[in-house]
Motif scaffolding. Structure first.
Motif, PDB file in Angstrom:
ATOM      1  N   THR A 153       0.854  -1.194   0.000  1.00 32.67           N
ATOM      2  CA  THR A 153       0.000   0.000   0.000  1.00 32.67           C
ATOM      3  C   THR A 153       0.893   1.248   0.000  1.00 32.67           C
ATOM      4  O   THR A 153       0.807   2.088   0.880  1.00 32.67           O
ATOM      5  CB  THR A 153      -0.931   0.015   1.232  1.00 32.67           C
ATOM      6  OG1 THR A 153      -0.145  -0.023   2.426  1.00 32.67           O
ATOM      7  CG2 THR A 153      -1.902  -1.144   1.217  1.00 32.67           C
ATOM      8  N   PRO A 154       1.786   1.382  -0.997  1.00 31.64           N
ATOM      9  CA  PRO A 154       2.798   2.442  -0.953  1.00 31.64           C
ATOM     10  C   PRO A 154       2.223   3.854  -0.959  1.00 31.64           C
ATOM     11  O   PRO A 154       2.759   4.753  -0.302  1.00 31.64           O
ATOM     12  CB  PRO A 154       3.638   2.187  -2.206  1.00 31.64           C
ATOM     13  CG  PRO A 154       2.769   1.382  -3.100  1.00 31.64           C
ATOM     14  CD  PRO A 154       1.906   0.566  -2.197  1.00 31.64           C
ATOM     15  N   ALA A 155       1.132   4.102  -1.690  1.00 34.17           N
ATOM     16  CA  ALA A 155       0.565   5.449  -1.741  1.00 34.17           C
ATOM     17  C   ALA A 155       0.101   5.890  -0.356  1.00 34.17           C
ATOM     18  O   ALA A 155       0.275   7.045   0.037  1.00 34.17           O
ATOM     19  CB  ALA A 155      -0.585   5.501  -2.739  1.00 34.17           C
ATOM     20  N   GLN A 156      -0.475   4.989   0.413  1.00 34.28           N
ATOM     21  CA  GLN A 156      -0.941   5.312   1.761  1.00 34.28           C
ATOM     22  C   GLN A 156       0.230   5.733   2.651  1.00 34.28           C
ATOM     23  O   GLN A 156       0.076   6.590   3.515  1.00 34.28           O
ATOM     24  CB  GLN A 156      -1.651   4.098   2.359  1.00 34.28           C
ATOM     25  CG  GLN A 156      -2.117   4.300   3.784  1.00 34.28           C
ATOM     26  CD  GLN A 156      -2.661   3.026   4.418  1.00 34.28           C
ATOM     27  OE1 GLN A 156      -2.778   1.994   3.775  1.00 34.28           O
ATOM     28  NE2 GLN A 156      -2.991   3.094   5.684  1.00 34.28           N
ATOM     29  N   TYR A 157       1.385   5.141   2.423  1.00 29.10           N
ATOM     30  CA  TYR A 157       2.553   5.431   3.239  1.00 29.10           C
ATOM     31  C   TYR A 157       3.447   6.533   2.654  1.00 29.10           C
ATOM     32  O   TYR A 157       4.536   6.771   3.132  1.00 29.10           O
ATOM     33  CB  TYR A 157       3.357   4.147   3.478  1.00 29.10           C
ATOM     34  CG  TYR A 157       2.680   3.233   4.470  1.00 29.10           C
ATOM     35  CD1 TYR A 157       3.017   3.263   5.820  1.00 29.10           C
ATOM     36  CD2 TYR A 157       1.677   2.368   4.064  1.00 29.10           C
ATOM     37  CE1 TYR A 157       2.378   2.440   6.733  1.00 29.10           C
ATOM     38  CE2 TYR A 157       1.027   1.549   4.977  1.00 29.10           C
ATOM     39  CZ  TYR A 157       1.381   1.584   6.310  1.00 29.10           C
ATOM     40  OH  TYR A 157       0.727   0.774   7.214  1.00 29.10           O
ATOM     41  N   GLY A 158       2.973   7.196   1.594  1.00 25.43           N
ATOM     42  CA  GLY A 158       3.674   8.352   1.056  1.00 25.43           C
ATOM     43  C   GLY A 158       4.767   8.061   0.062  1.00 25.43           C
ATOM     44  O   GLY A 158       5.601   8.927  -0.213  1.00 25.43           O
ATOM     45  N   PHE A 159       4.804   6.871  -0.522  1.00 17.98           N
ATOM     46  CA  PHE A 159       5.793   6.555  -1.536  1.00 17.98           C
ATOM     47  C   PHE A 159       5.220   6.929  -2.905  1.00 17.98           C
ATOM     48  O   PHE A 159       4.485   6.160  -3.514  1.00 17.98           O
ATOM     49  CB  PHE A 159       6.180   5.076  -1.492  1.00 17.98           C
ATOM     50  CG  PHE A 159       6.916   4.698  -0.237  1.00 17.98           C
ATOM     51  CD1 PHE A 159       8.258   4.998  -0.095  1.00 17.98           C
ATOM     52  CD2 PHE A 159       6.252   4.073   0.808  1.00 17.98           C
ATOM     53  CE1 PHE A 159       8.940   4.662   1.063  1.00 17.98           C
ATOM     54  CE2 PHE A 159       6.926   3.733   1.961  1.00 17.98           C
ATOM     55  CZ  PHE A 159       8.273   4.034   2.100  1.00 17.98           C
ATOM     56  N   ASP A 160       5.531   8.126  -3.374  1.00 18.53           N
ATOM     57  CA  ASP A 160       4.934   8.652  -4.605  1.00 18.53           C
ATOM     58  C   ASP A 160       5.386   7.924  -5.859  1.00 18.53           C
ATOM     59  O   ASP A 160       4.713   7.964  -6.878  1.00 18.53           O
ATOM     60  CB  ASP A 160       5.260  10.144  -4.750  1.00 18.53           C
ATOM     61  CG  ASP A 160       4.637  10.963  -3.632  1.00 18.53           C
ATOM     62  OD1 ASP A 160       3.599  10.521  -3.092  1.00 18.53           O
ATOM     63  OD2 ASP A 160       5.184  12.022  -3.288  1.00 18.53           O
ATOM     64  N   ALA A 161       6.549   7.280  -5.810  1.00 24.04           N
ATOM     65  CA  ALA A 161       7.079   6.638  -7.009  1.00 24.04           C
ATOM     66  C   ALA A 161       6.337   5.353  -7.364  1.00 24.04           C
ATOM     67  O   ALA A 161       6.471   4.837  -8.455  1.00 24.04           O
ATOM     68  CB  ALA A 161       8.566   6.330  -6.823  1.00 24.04           C
ATOM     69  N   MET A 162       5.541   4.845  -6.423  1.00 24.71           N
ATOM     70  CA  MET A 162       4.833   3.590  -6.665  1.00 24.71           C
ATOM     71  C   MET A 162       3.339   3.810  -6.495  1.00 24.71           C
ATOM     72  O   MET A 162       2.908   4.626  -5.695  1.00 24.71           O
ATOM     73  CB  MET A 162       5.287   2.521  -5.670  1.00 24.71           C
ATOM     74  CG  MET A 162       6.763   2.184  -5.772  1.00 24.71           C
ATOM     75  SD  MET A 162       7.248   0.918  -4.583  1.00 24.71           S
ATOM     76  CE  MET A 162       7.334   1.859  -3.076  1.00 24.71           C
ATOM     77  N   ALA A 163       2.565   3.078  -7.247  1.00 22.03           N
ATOM     78  CA  ALA A 163       1.114   3.170  -7.141  1.00 22.03           C
ATOM     79  C   ALA A 163       0.576   1.951  -6.405  1.00 22.03           C
ATOM     80  O   ALA A 163       1.067   0.846  -6.583  1.00 22.03           O
ATOM     81  CB  ALA A 163       0.488   3.260  -8.530  1.00 22.03           C
ATOM     82  N   SER A 164      -0.441   2.169  -5.589  1.00 23.71           N
ATOM     83  CA  SER A 164      -1.108   1.066  -4.915  1.00 23.71           C
ATOM     84  C   SER A 164      -2.212   0.541  -5.824  1.00 23.71           C
ATOM     85  O   SER A 164      -2.864   1.315  -6.521  1.00 23.71           O
ATOM     86  CB  SER A 164      -1.730   1.539  -3.598  1.00 23.71           C
ATOM     87  OG  SER A 164      -0.754   2.010  -2.706  1.00 23.71           O
ATOM     88  N   ILE A 165      -2.440  -0.771  -5.810  1.00 24.04           N
ATOM     89  CA  ILE A 165      -3.521  -1.294  -6.643  1.00 24.04           C
ATOM     90  C   ILE A 165      -4.878  -1.025  -6.015  1.00 24.04           C
ATOM     91  O   ILE A 165      -5.899  -1.127  -6.683  1.00 24.04           O
ATOM     92  CB  ILE A 165      -3.365  -2.794  -6.941  1.00 24.04           C
ATOM     93  CG1 ILE A 165      -3.509  -3.632  -5.670  1.00 24.04           C
ATOM     94  CG2 ILE A 165      -2.068  -3.098  -7.631  1.00 24.04           C
ATOM     95  CD1 ILE A 165      -3.724  -5.093  -5.941  1.00 24.04           C
ATOM     96  N   ALA A 166      -4.899  -0.704  -4.744  1.00 24.30           N
ATOM     97  CA  ALA A 166      -6.157  -0.402  -4.065  1.00 24.30           C
ATOM     98  C   ALA A 166      -5.848   0.440  -2.844  1.00 24.30           C
ATOM     99  O   ALA A 166      -4.719   0.515  -2.381  1.00 24.30           O
ATOM    100  CB  ALA A 166      -6.866  -1.680  -3.652  1.00 24.30           C
ATOM    101  N   GLY A 167      -6.866   1.081  -2.329  1.00 18.84           N
ATOM    102  CA  GLY A 167      -6.742   1.881  -1.118  1.00 18.84           C
ATOM    103  C   GLY A 167      -7.961   1.665  -0.247  1.00 18.84           C
ATOM    104  O   GLY A 167      -8.637   0.643  -0.343  1.00 18.84           O
ATOM    105  N   GLY A 168      -8.268   2.669   0.551  1.00 21.06           N
ATOM    106  CA  GLY A 168      -9.383   2.553   1.470  1.00 21.06           C
ATOM    107  C   GLY A 168     -10.727   2.945   0.895  1.00 21.06           C
ATOM    108  O   GLY A 168     -11.755   2.716   1.521  1.00 21.06           O
ATOM    109  N   ARG A 169     -10.732   3.538  -0.299  1.00 21.54           N
ATOM    110  CA  ARG A 169     -12.011   3.909  -0.922  1.00 21.54           C
ATOM    111  C   ARG A 169     -12.419   2.823  -1.905  1.00 21.54           C
ATOM    112  O   ARG A 169     -11.783   2.625  -2.932  1.00 21.54           O
ATOM    113  CB  ARG A 169     -11.911   5.240  -1.634  1.00 21.54           C
ATOM    114  CG  ARG A 169     -13.199   5.573  -2.392  1.00 21.54           C
ATOM    115  CD  ARG A 169     -13.258   6.987  -2.831  1.00 21.54           C
ATOM    116  NE  ARG A 169     -13.698   7.764  -1.687  1.00 21.54           N
ATOM    117  CZ  ARG A 169     -13.876   9.070  -1.716  1.00 21.54           C
ATOM    118  NH1 ARG A 169     -13.619   9.753  -2.805  1.00 21.54           N
ATOM    119  NH2 ARG A 169     -14.283   9.713  -0.648  1.00 21.54           N
TER     120      ARG A 169
END
Length: 198
Positions: A20-36
């Motif tokens: 979940t890299p986007a949730q943790y602030g890693f902008d270079a990687m995309a998460s396949i899903a999040g909380g929405r």
């Protein structure tokens, strides 16, 4: 020289921010899903599912990862590849507990409809965390679905005294109008959550 057995390996403390890299602030990687899970256009009652994962000592786990998969408000699971009759609804979410000050997982979605075969409305939940050699599967039911819960064959397969560990309680309304449900996962103790073999 005496040789020792190599210790077994379990899931390390890195997987939550790795998946979940986007949730943790890693902008270079995309998460396949999040909380929405459901966008504003998705049909159905808006809900927020939140909770914490408690370890054997009763402490909230700061690096767990929780996934949910659910049907939409009409009880339909999304088709592979997206689209379908409810395109604003993905049906899948994945979050870590490490960025919330209270170590919670939070999902913004719609309340699922009954998917058929006598099943009550529910979310399928998968838990990953350090110290667990494999992930664990459970379900989240809703306390205000009493009649449907009573008739659900999966819930009926759980001993009556333990069914409450699978039921999210209604805890008011969020500022955006979404109904808030709380579902805590307990790994040990009297209120230990029921997990299913899949």
């Amino acid at each position: 020289m005496r040789r020792r057995q190599t210790p077994s390996q379990t899931v390390g403390p890195f997987f939550a921010f790795g998946l979940t890299p986007a949730q943790y602030g890693f902008d270079a990687m995309a998460s396949i899903a999040g909380g929405r899970i459901a966008g504003p256009e998705a049909e159905g009652e808006r809900i927020r599912l939140q909770g914490r994962v408690f370890d054997a000592g009763g402490e909230a786990v700061p690096d767990a990862m929780v996934e949910v998969w659910q049907a939409d408000a009409r009880g339909r699971y999304p088709r592979r590849g997206g689209g379908g009759p409810n395109a604003a609804f993905s049906g899948f979410g994945r979050v870590g507990t490490g960025t919330d000050p209270e170590n919670r997982f939070v999902f913004e979605t719609v309340k699922p409809g009954a998917p058929g075969n006598g099943q009550a409305p529910h979310l399928n939940l998968v838990l990953f965390m350090r110290g667990m050699p494999s992930h664990a599967f459970t379900r989240v039911y809703f306390e205000d679905e009493g009649a449907a819960n009573a008739a659900c064959p999966a819930l009926a397969s759980v001993p009556a005294a333990r069914r409450g560990t699978l039921v999210a309680r209604r805890a008011g309304t969020a500022e955006d109008g979404a109904a808030v449900y709380v579902f805590d996962i307990r790994l040990r103790g009297e209120a230990e959550t029921v997990f299913f073999d899949v």
